[in-house]
Write a protein that holds these residues in place. Structure first.
Motif, PDB file in Angstrom:
ATOM      1  N   ARG A  48      62.414  45.543  16.221  1.00 36.67           N
ATOM      2  CA  ARG A  48      61.015  45.796  15.863  1.00 36.67           C
ATOM      3  C   ARG A  48      60.062  45.010  16.751  1.00 36.67           C
ATOM      4  NH1 ARG A  48      63.105  46.429  10.507  1.00 36.67           N
ATOM      5  NH2 ARG A  48      63.166  44.168  10.159  1.00 36.67           N
ATOM      6  N   SER A  49      60.424  43.752  17.054  1.00 40.48           N
ATOM      7  CA  SER A  49      59.538  42.928  17.878  1.00 40.48           C
ATOM      8  C   SER A  49      59.469  43.431  19.310  1.00 40.48           C
ATOM      9  CB  SER A  49      60.010  41.468  17.865  1.00 40.48           C
ATOM     10  OG  SER A  49      61.162  41.272  18.677  1.00 40.48           O
ATOM     11  N   ALA A  50      60.543  44.059  19.768  1.00 45.69           N
ATOM     12  CA  ALA A  50      60.597  44.550  21.151  1.00 45.69           C
ATOM     13  C   ALA A  50      59.906  45.888  21.309  1.00 45.69           C
ATOM     14  CB  ALA A  50      62.051  44.673  21.600  1.00 45.69           C
ATOM     15  N   GLU A  51      60.190  46.814  20.413  1.00 43.73           N
ATOM     16  CA  GLU A  51      59.859  48.209  20.660  1.00 43.73           C
ATOM     17  C   GLU A  51      58.375  48.539  20.547  1.00 43.73           C
ATOM     18  OE1 GLU A  51      62.216  50.405  17.930  1.00 43.73           O
ATOM     19  OE2 GLU A  51      61.107  49.768  16.145  1.00 43.73           O
ATOM     20  N   VAL A  52      57.550  47.598  20.108  1.00 42.98           N
ATOM     21  CA  VAL A  52      56.111  47.877  20.092  1.00 42.98           C
ATOM     22  C   VAL A  52      55.566  47.991  21.518  1.00 42.98           C
ATOM     23  CG1 VAL A  52      55.709  46.864  17.832  1.00 42.98           C
ATOM     24  CG2 VAL A  52      55.525  45.418  19.865  1.00 42.98           C
ATOM     25  N   THR A  53      56.288  47.426  22.473  1.00 44.66           N
ATOM     26  CA  THR A  53      55.931  47.573  23.892  1.00 44.66           C
ATOM     27  C   THR A  53      57.155  47.997  24.700  1.00 44.66           C
ATOM     28  OG1 THR A  53      56.290  45.182  24.175  1.00 44.66           O
ATOM     29  CG2 THR A  53      54.008  45.936  23.914  1.00 44.66           C
ATOM     30  N   HIS A  54      58.249  47.264  24.515  1.00 43.23           N
ATOM     31  CA  HIS A  54      59.468  47.437  25.311  1.00 43.23           C
ATOM     32  C   HIS A  54      60.462  48.335  24.572  1.00 43.23           C
ATOM     33  CE1 HIS A  54      57.505  44.071  27.181  1.00 43.23           C
ATOM     34  NE2 HIS A  54      58.444  43.915  28.084  1.00 43.23           N
ATOM     35  N   ASN A  55      60.149  49.603  24.499  1.00 43.61           N
ATOM     36  CA  ASN A  55      60.991  50.526  23.732  1.00 43.61           C
ATOM     37  C   ASN A  55      62.066  51.201  24.580  1.00 43.61           C
ATOM     38  OD1 ASN A  55      58.806  51.903  24.964  1.00 43.61           O
ATOM     39  ND2 ASN A  55      59.071  53.665  23.617  1.00 43.61           N
ATOM     40  N   HIS A  56      62.211  50.788  25.832  1.00 43.04           N
ATOM     41  CA  HIS A  56      63.349  51.235  26.629  1.00 43.04           C
ATOM     42  C   HIS A  56      64.614  50.597  26.040  1.00 43.04           C
ATOM     43  CE1 HIS A  56      66.148  51.462  30.026  1.00 43.04           C
ATOM     44  NE2 HIS A  56      65.356  52.385  30.563  1.00 43.04           N
ATOM     45  N   PRO A  57      65.757  51.292  26.051  1.00 47.19           N
ATOM     46  CA  PRO A  57      66.983  50.712  25.493  1.00 47.19           C
ATOM     47  C   PRO A  57      67.325  49.334  26.039  1.00 47.19           C
ATOM     48  CG  PRO A  57      67.319  53.045  25.929  1.00 47.19           C
ATOM     49  CD  PRO A  57      65.962  52.708  26.469  1.00 47.19           C
ATOM     50  N   GLU A  58      67.074  49.100  27.334  1.00 45.36           N
ATOM     51  CA  GLU A  58      67.381  47.789  27.911  1.00 45.36           C
ATOM     52  C   GLU A  58      66.422  46.717  27.395  1.00 45.36           C
ATOM     53  OE1 GLU A  58      69.918  46.835  29.531  1.00 45.36           O
ATOM     54  OE2 GLU A  58      70.842  48.729  30.155  1.00 45.36           O
ATOM     55  N   GLY A  59      65.172  47.092  27.151  1.00 52.11           N
ATOM     56  CA  GLY A  59      64.216  46.142  26.598  1.00 52.11           C
ATOM     57  C   GLY A  59      64.599  45.716  25.195  1.00 52.11           C
ATOM     58  N   ILE A  60      65.040  46.668  24.394  1.00 51.35           N
ATOM     59  CA  ILE A  60      65.488  46.366  23.030  1.00 51.35           C
ATOM     60  C   ILE A  60      66.773  45.551  23.061  1.00 51.35           C
ATOM     61  CG2 ILE A  60      66.372  47.413  20.906  1.00 51.35           C
ATOM     62  CD1 ILE A  60      64.419  49.786  21.495  1.00 51.35           C
ATOM     63  N   LYS A  61      67.678  45.955  23.902  1.00 48.76           N
ATOM     64  CA  LYS A  61      68.971  45.277  24.025  1.00 48.76           C
ATOM     65  C   LYS A  61      68.800  43.808  24.412  1.00 48.76           C
ATOM     66  CE  LYS A  61      72.869  45.810  27.226  1.00 48.76           C
ATOM     67  NZ  LYS A  61      73.502  46.777  28.141  1.00 48.76           N
ATOM     68  N   GLY A  62      67.907  43.532  25.359  1.00 48.55           N
ATOM     69  CA  GLY A  62      67.687  42.152  25.788  1.00 48.55           C
ATOM     70  C   GLY A  62      67.178  41.284  24.667  1.00 48.55           C
ATOM     71  N   ALA A  63      66.222  41.805  23.894  1.00 54.00           N
ATOM     72  CA  ALA A  63      65.679  41.045  22.770  1.00 54.00           C
ATOM     73  C   ALA A  63      66.751  40.806  21.718  1.00 54.00           C
ATOM     74  CB  ALA A  63      64.491  41.790  22.170  1.00 54.00           C
ATOM     75  N   GLN A  64      67.529  41.819  21.418  1.00 52.96           N
ATOM     76  CA  GLN A  64      68.572  41.675  20.399  1.00 52.96           C
ATOM     77  C   GLN A  64      69.641  40.673  20.829  1.00 52.96           C
ATOM     78  OE1 GLN A  64      69.667  45.881  19.839  1.00 52.96           O
ATOM     79  NE2 GLN A  64      68.827  45.751  17.763  1.00 52.96           N
ATOM     80  N   ALA A  65      70.012  40.701  22.089  1.00 58.30           N
ATOM     81  CA  ALA A  65      71.044  39.783  22.576  1.00 58.30           C
ATOM     82  C   ALA A  65      70.597  38.331  22.436  1.00 58.30           C
ATOM     83  CB  ALA A  65      71.388  40.094  24.027  1.00 58.30           C
ATOM     84  N   VAL A  66      69.361  38.043  22.799  1.00 62.83           N
ATOM     85  CA  VAL A  66      68.857  36.675  22.718  1.00 62.83           C
ATOM     86  C   VAL A  66      68.730  36.235  21.257  1.00 62.83           C
ATOM     87  CG1 VAL A  66      66.912  35.160  23.243  1.00 62.83           C
ATOM     88  CG2 VAL A  66      67.682  36.839  24.934  1.00 62.83           C
ATOM     89  N   ALA A  67      68.174  37.094  20.417  1.00 64.54           N
ATOM     90  CA  ALA A  67      68.032  36.750  19.003  1.00 64.54           C
ATOM     91  C   ALA A  67      69.389  36.522  18.354  1.00 64.54           C
ATOM     92  CB  ALA A  67      67.268  37.849  18.269  1.00 64.54           C
TER      93      ALA A  67
END
Length: 270
Positions: free
Chosen positions: A118-137
């Motif tokens: 949710r925190s990523a996809e408001v701007t970074h809704n590309h799969p890699e953008g979401i994936k990066g945020a999820q991996a770090v979290a």
């Protein structure tokens, strides 16, 4: 989250003056000219959204407009200034650099991954953008809950298909400036995995070159959760580098989620 902010501030002076070195311990973390960047502002924005139960679009725009000249990527900066609320398909590492508060705020990995998305996809809704945020979290969630580096590495590699079998020594010679999640998040995680202390994680991150502040931000966020304590010198350094309102959010977030507090003390006061 403070660990991520310190990484950003310490790495800021090296972003455009890379310090590639095979001897990371020679790297200074409190050099003159260090300052908070967009990484810190947006990390505070995520923490603020979680603390006040606000939506991310509103909170990102508010903090971004308050601090407009701190190095945002061009597309994100336009998004902040515009009335636009739709995401723009980014795979940049902005989603990963700001996500550290999410790793502290939830009681299960499923909740953590969902909120990181949710925190990523408001701007970074590309799969890699979401994936990066999820991996770090996810790395922060497991680190704060006492999992081993081997466990963290195994989960991240299996779930997100990042190659974490490299070393900083093998990455460093050919590594270039890369603002994509796929080109910086695995490298930052490797810096954490290879580190021997919180400070060492930042020095390894900076030693790679490239997007130094963001790699140090990501590595530092995970390292704080794993090593539990940050040297007071670095805490004071970060505090003196930020305005009051950013320090206030950091303090409120750390208090709310018992960061840096002895767990026995927390249980005795519940």
């Amino acid at each position: 989250m403070l660990g991520a902010i310190i990484g950003d501030i310490a790495g800021s002076v090296y972003e455009w003056r890379n310090c590639k070195t095979d001897d990371p311990e020679t790297i200074g973390l409190t050099k003159g000219g260090c300052e908070f960047t967009d990484d810190s502002v947006m990390t505070v924005a995520v923490a603020d959204a979680l603390l006040r139960k606000r939506n991310y679009v509103e909170t990102f725009k508010e903090w971004g407009r308050r601090y407009p000249n701190v190095g945002y990527g061009g597309t994100f900066f336009k998004w902040i200034k515009a009335e636009q609320v739709e995401p723009y398909g980014s795979w940049g590492n902005g989603s990963a650099m700001r996500v550290s508060p999410v790793g502290w705020a939830f009681g299960s990995i499923d909740e953590t991954l969902a909120e990181a998305k949710r925190s990523a996809e408001v701007t970074h809704n590309h799969p890699e953008g979401i994936k990066g945020a999820q991996a770090v979290a996810a790395a922060i969630f497991f680190a704060r809950n006492g999992y081993s580096k081997s466990d963290i590495k195994g989960f991240i590699a299996s779930c997100f298909q990042y190659d974490l079998n490299r070393t900083t020594a093998s990455i460093r010679p050919e590594y270039k400036f890369d603002v994509s999640c796929q080109g910086s998040v695995p490298e930052a995680i490797i810096c954490f995995l290879e580190s021997t202390s919180y400070e060492n994680s930042l020095k390894l991150a900076i030693s790679l070159g490239g997007d130094s502040d963001t790699i140090a931000c990501i590595a530092g966020g995970i390292a704080e959760a794993y090593y539990k304590k940050i040297p007071e010198e670095l805490v004071r350094f970060a505090s003196s580098s930020m305005p009051f309102e950013m320090n206030r959010v950091v303090a409120d977030f750390r208090e709310r989620f018992h960061i840096g507090v002895d767990e026995k003390e927390v249980k005795n006061n519940v």
